[in-house]
Scaffold this motif. Structure first.
Motif, PDB file in Angstrom:
ATOM      1  N   MET A 196       0.822  -1.205   0.000  1.00  0.00           N
ATOM      2  CA  MET A 196       0.000   0.000   0.000  1.00  0.00           C
ATOM      3  C   MET A 196       0.862   1.263   0.000  1.00  0.00           C
ATOM      4  N   ALA A 197       2.000   1.204   0.672  1.00  0.00           N
ATOM      5  CA  ALA A 197       2.918   2.342   0.663  1.00  0.00           C
ATOM      6  C   ALA A 197       3.430   2.606  -0.745  1.00  0.00           C
ATOM      7  N   ASN A 198       3.788   1.553  -1.451  1.00  0.00           N
ATOM      8  CA  ASN A 198       4.263   1.707  -2.830  1.00  0.00           C
ATOM      9  C   ASN A 198       3.171   2.245  -3.740  1.00  0.00           C
ATOM     10  N   TRP A 199       1.940   1.782  -3.527  1.00  0.00           N
ATOM     11  CA  TRP A 199       0.806   2.275  -4.310  1.00  0.00           C
ATOM     12  C   TRP A 199       0.548   3.751  -4.010  1.00  0.00           C
ATOM     13  N   MET A 200       0.646   4.147  -2.744  1.00  0.00           N
ATOM     14  CA  MET A 200       0.412   5.545  -2.382  1.00  0.00           C
ATOM     15  C   MET A 200       1.481   6.461  -2.968  1.00  0.00           C
ATOM     16  N   MET A 201       2.687   5.940  -3.153  1.00  0.00           N
ATOM     17  CA  MET A 201       3.710   6.723  -3.845  1.00  0.00           C
ATOM     18  C   MET A 201       3.214   7.119  -5.230  1.00  0.00           C
ATOM     19  N   ALA A 202       2.566   6.173  -5.902  1.00  0.00           N
ATOM     20  CA  ALA A 202       2.003   6.463  -7.222  1.00  0.00           C
ATOM     21  C   ALA A 202       0.830   7.428  -7.130  1.00  0.00           C
ATOM     22  N   LEU A 203      -0.002   7.279  -6.086  1.00  0.00           N
ATOM     23  CA  LEU A 203      -1.162   8.150  -5.921  1.00  0.00           C
ATOM     24  C   LEU A 203      -0.763   9.605  -5.682  1.00  0.00           C
ATOM     25  N   LEU A 204       0.453   9.828  -5.188  1.00  0.00           N
ATOM     26  CA  LEU A 204       0.943  11.188  -4.983  1.00  0.00           C
ATOM     27  C   LEU A 204       1.690  11.719  -6.209  1.00  0.00           C
ATOM     28  N   GLY A 205       1.624  10.979  -7.303  1.00  0.00           N
ATOM     29  CA  GLY A 205       2.200  11.463  -8.556  1.00  0.00           C
ATOM     30  C   GLY A 205       3.668  11.152  -8.746  1.00  0.00           C
ATOM     31  N   ASN A 206       4.224  10.271  -7.906  1.00  0.00           N
ATOM     32  CA  ASN A 206       5.647   9.968  -7.991  1.00  0.00           C
ATOM     33  C   ASN A 206       6.002   8.894  -9.009  1.00  0.00           C
ATOM     34  N   ARG A 207       4.996   8.296  -9.627  1.00  0.00           N
ATOM     35  CA  ARG A 207       5.261   7.242 -10.601  1.00  0.00           C
ATOM     36  C   ARG A 207       4.562   7.534 -11.930  1.00  0.00           C
ATOM     37  N   PRO A 208       4.977   8.622 -12.615  1.00  0.00           N
ATOM     38  CA  PRO A 208       4.352   8.930 -13.906  1.00  0.00           C
ATOM     39  C   PRO A 208       4.605   7.872 -14.959  1.00  0.00           C
ATOM     40  N   ASP A 209       5.602   7.004 -14.726  1.00  0.00           N
ATOM     41  CA  ASP A 209       5.839   5.892 -15.646  1.00  0.00           C
ATOM     42  C   ASP A 209       4.735   4.854 -15.547  1.00  0.00           C
ATOM     43  N   VAL A 210       3.984   4.884 -14.433  1.00  0.00           N
ATOM     44  CA  VAL A 210       2.885   3.941 -14.230  1.00  0.00           C
ATOM     45  C   VAL A 210       1.543   4.614 -14.487  1.00  0.00           C
ATOM     46  N   ILE A 211       1.323   5.782 -13.871  1.00  0.00           N
ATOM     47  CA  ILE A 211       0.052   6.487 -14.033  1.00  0.00           C
ATOM     48  C   ILE A 211       0.304   7.987 -14.148  1.00  0.00           C
ATOM     49  N   HIS A 212      -0.345   8.619 -15.109  1.00  0.00           N
ATOM     50  CA  HIS A 212      -0.152  10.044 -15.353  1.00  0.00           C
ATOM     51  C   HIS A 212      -0.814  10.878 -14.262  1.00  0.00           C
ATOM     52  N   PRO A 213      -0.197  11.991 -13.867  1.00  0.00           N
ATOM     53  CA  PRO A 213      -0.842  12.895 -12.908  1.00  0.00           C
ATOM     54  C   PRO A 213      -2.219  13.357 -13.378  1.00  0.00           C
ATOM     55  N   GLU A 214      -2.390  13.526 -14.696  1.00  0.00           N
ATOM     56  CA  GLU A 214      -3.698  13.943 -15.222  1.00  0.00           C
ATOM     57  C   GLU A 214      -4.761  12.882 -14.955  1.00  0.00           C
ATOM     58  N   THR A 215      -4.359  11.625 -15.002  1.00  0.00           N
ATOM     59  CA  THR A 215      -5.295  10.536 -14.713  1.00  0.00           C
ATOM     60  C   THR A 215      -5.708  10.560 -13.252  1.00  0.00           C
TER      61      THR A 215
END
Length: 421
Positions: free
Chosen positions: A289-308
């Motif tokens: 969940m910590a790794n997923w939340m990193m993405a939710l805060l926009g730190n993983r644009p390679d996985v999910i775009h901030p616009e998304t």
């Protein structure tokens, strides 16, 4: 003498040229290293000491809640900016046991699974594989509501925002009976809608899970395959799964608990809600969940775009907050549901939030996008730890906000004054 000199110099120059050419070719041929998956962090990184003081205070509050409530175990992760600053297990996996909850202990996420489903759908929208406003029947032609008009109007946006027009929790009783998803979806055509499609918030599990069928039809891969390949894998969510067998065979799993005769007593993990995996069937550890939340805060644009992320966090319909503790110490101005997320508005703040309960497990996750903080709490029993755990954190954060900001401001000034090397 001069001839030998020129010959030796020429040979040396030729060897050097070949060496440089080979090195140049290797440089051209080499590919940039891919962005690494978020590492599992056992020890929190250094943070603002005022923020660290907040974390210390928070840990004491959780320990007090654990003691007062008596619940067996819980796990908490906090992400600030691009750092996992808190990652810890509390208590034990099973009442009266000695095996402690750690960062890789697996819990059921229940309805927080819905957040993952909109996360994956958003990635497919960004790829132009799907569109939020595509009709469901574009991908699942057999799907039907009571009338042809209602069926044609229903879009992916309606499904993920709980604005399908169906009565509250339609056929959730069948979910708990273990009925197959295809059978439950086929029965929706017999249900009278309580309102027009797209008008009213009405929480669902069965029809929400049609998004899995949509993803399967659009990609040719099952919902589980897509989730593993596009979310769990890239985010290094190595403990995560979407089925009953995987969690029950994992020795590092939490046991669900219920109160019996005044004590928390373990119960079996059931296979209910895995038949509606997009709505409630994901299992994960707090490290996942910590790794997923990193993405939710926009730190993983390679996985999910901030616009998304902005799209899934955008309000779609007014919806009451389920956990009243989020409005007890700071008045809620209003609350909405976006795409797989609740959005809670305060006079000076906003939280993106979701919670879940199934089979004695509780899950809570909340994000302050402005302050770039995300918190997740997983528990193996319901009660005050899950109810109050995240609201307490944000209450402490608001109370200590000025000192945290003052330190950050001083650091920025010092950094600006430091001459460049």
């Amino acid at each position: 003498m001069n001839i030998k000199y020129y010959i030796l110099a020429g040979v040396t120059l030729l060897v050097l040229s070949v060496f440089l050419l080979e090195r140049s070719e290797k440089t051209v041929e080499s590919k940039p290293a891919p962005l690494p998956a978020v590492a599992k962090t056992k020890t929190p990184v250094y943070v603002n000491p005022k923020f660290q003081h907040l974390l210390d205070d928070y840990e004491k509050e959780i320990e007090d809640l654990m003691r007062i409530s008596g619940i067996p175990g819980a796990a908490i992760a906090i992400v600030k900016d691009s750092n996992i600053v808190f990652l810890k297990g509390f208590g034990v996996k099973i009442a009266s046991g000695k095996d402690s909850v750690n960062e890789n202990t697996v819990f059921r996420l229940a309805s927080v699974s819905k957040c993952f489903s909109s996360f994956l759908t958003g990635m497919l929208v960004a790829d132009d594989t799907l569109n939020w406003d595509d009709p469901v029947i574009k991908y699942v032609p057999s799907f039907a509501l009571k009338t042809k008009e209602q069926t044609e109007q229903l879009t992916l946006r309606h499904v993920l925002s709980h604005t399908t027009g169906l009565p509250y929790h339609t056929y959730t009783t069948l979910v708990e009976d273990g009925t197959e998803l295809s059978v439950m979806l086929a029965k929706l055509k017999d249900v009278d809608l309580s309102n027009k499609v797209g008008v009213e918030y009405s929480y669902q599990n069965v029809v929400y899970s049609v998004i899995g069928e949509v993803i399967h039809a659009a990609t040719g891969k099952s919902f589980e395959e897509e989730m593993k390949e596009r979310v769990f894998g890239p985010l290094n969510m190595t403990d995560a799964s979407l089925d009953y067998n995987t969690i029950t065979q994992n020795v590092n799993r939490a046991w669900p608990h219920r109160i019996r005769y005044g004590k928390w007593r373990p119960t079996s993990i059931t296979n209910t809600y895995y038949n509606v995996a997009p709505a409630g069937g994901i299992n994960a550890s707090i490290s996942d969940m910590a790794n997923w939340m990193m993405a939710l805060l926009g730190n993983r644009p390679d996985v999910i775009h901030p616009e998304t992320l902005e799209q899934v966090f955008t309000p779609e319909v007014k919806a009451p907050s389920k956990n009243r503790n989020y409005g007890r110490t700071q008045r809620l101005s209003s609350s909405y549901y976006g795409l797989g997320w609740r959005i809670l508005y305060y006079p000076n703040d906003t939280l993106v939030y979701h919670g879940g309960y199934v089979n004695g497990f509780r899950s809570e996750v909340a994000i302050n996008t402005k302050e770039r903080i995300a918190v997740c709490l997983l528990a193996n029993a319901p009660g005050m730890v899950a109810d109050k755990g995240i609201p307490i954190f944000f209450n402490l954060f608001r109370a200590q906000y000025d000192s945290i900001q003052a330190y950050d401001n001083r650091q920025r000034i010092l950094l600006a004054r430091t001459p460049a090397p």
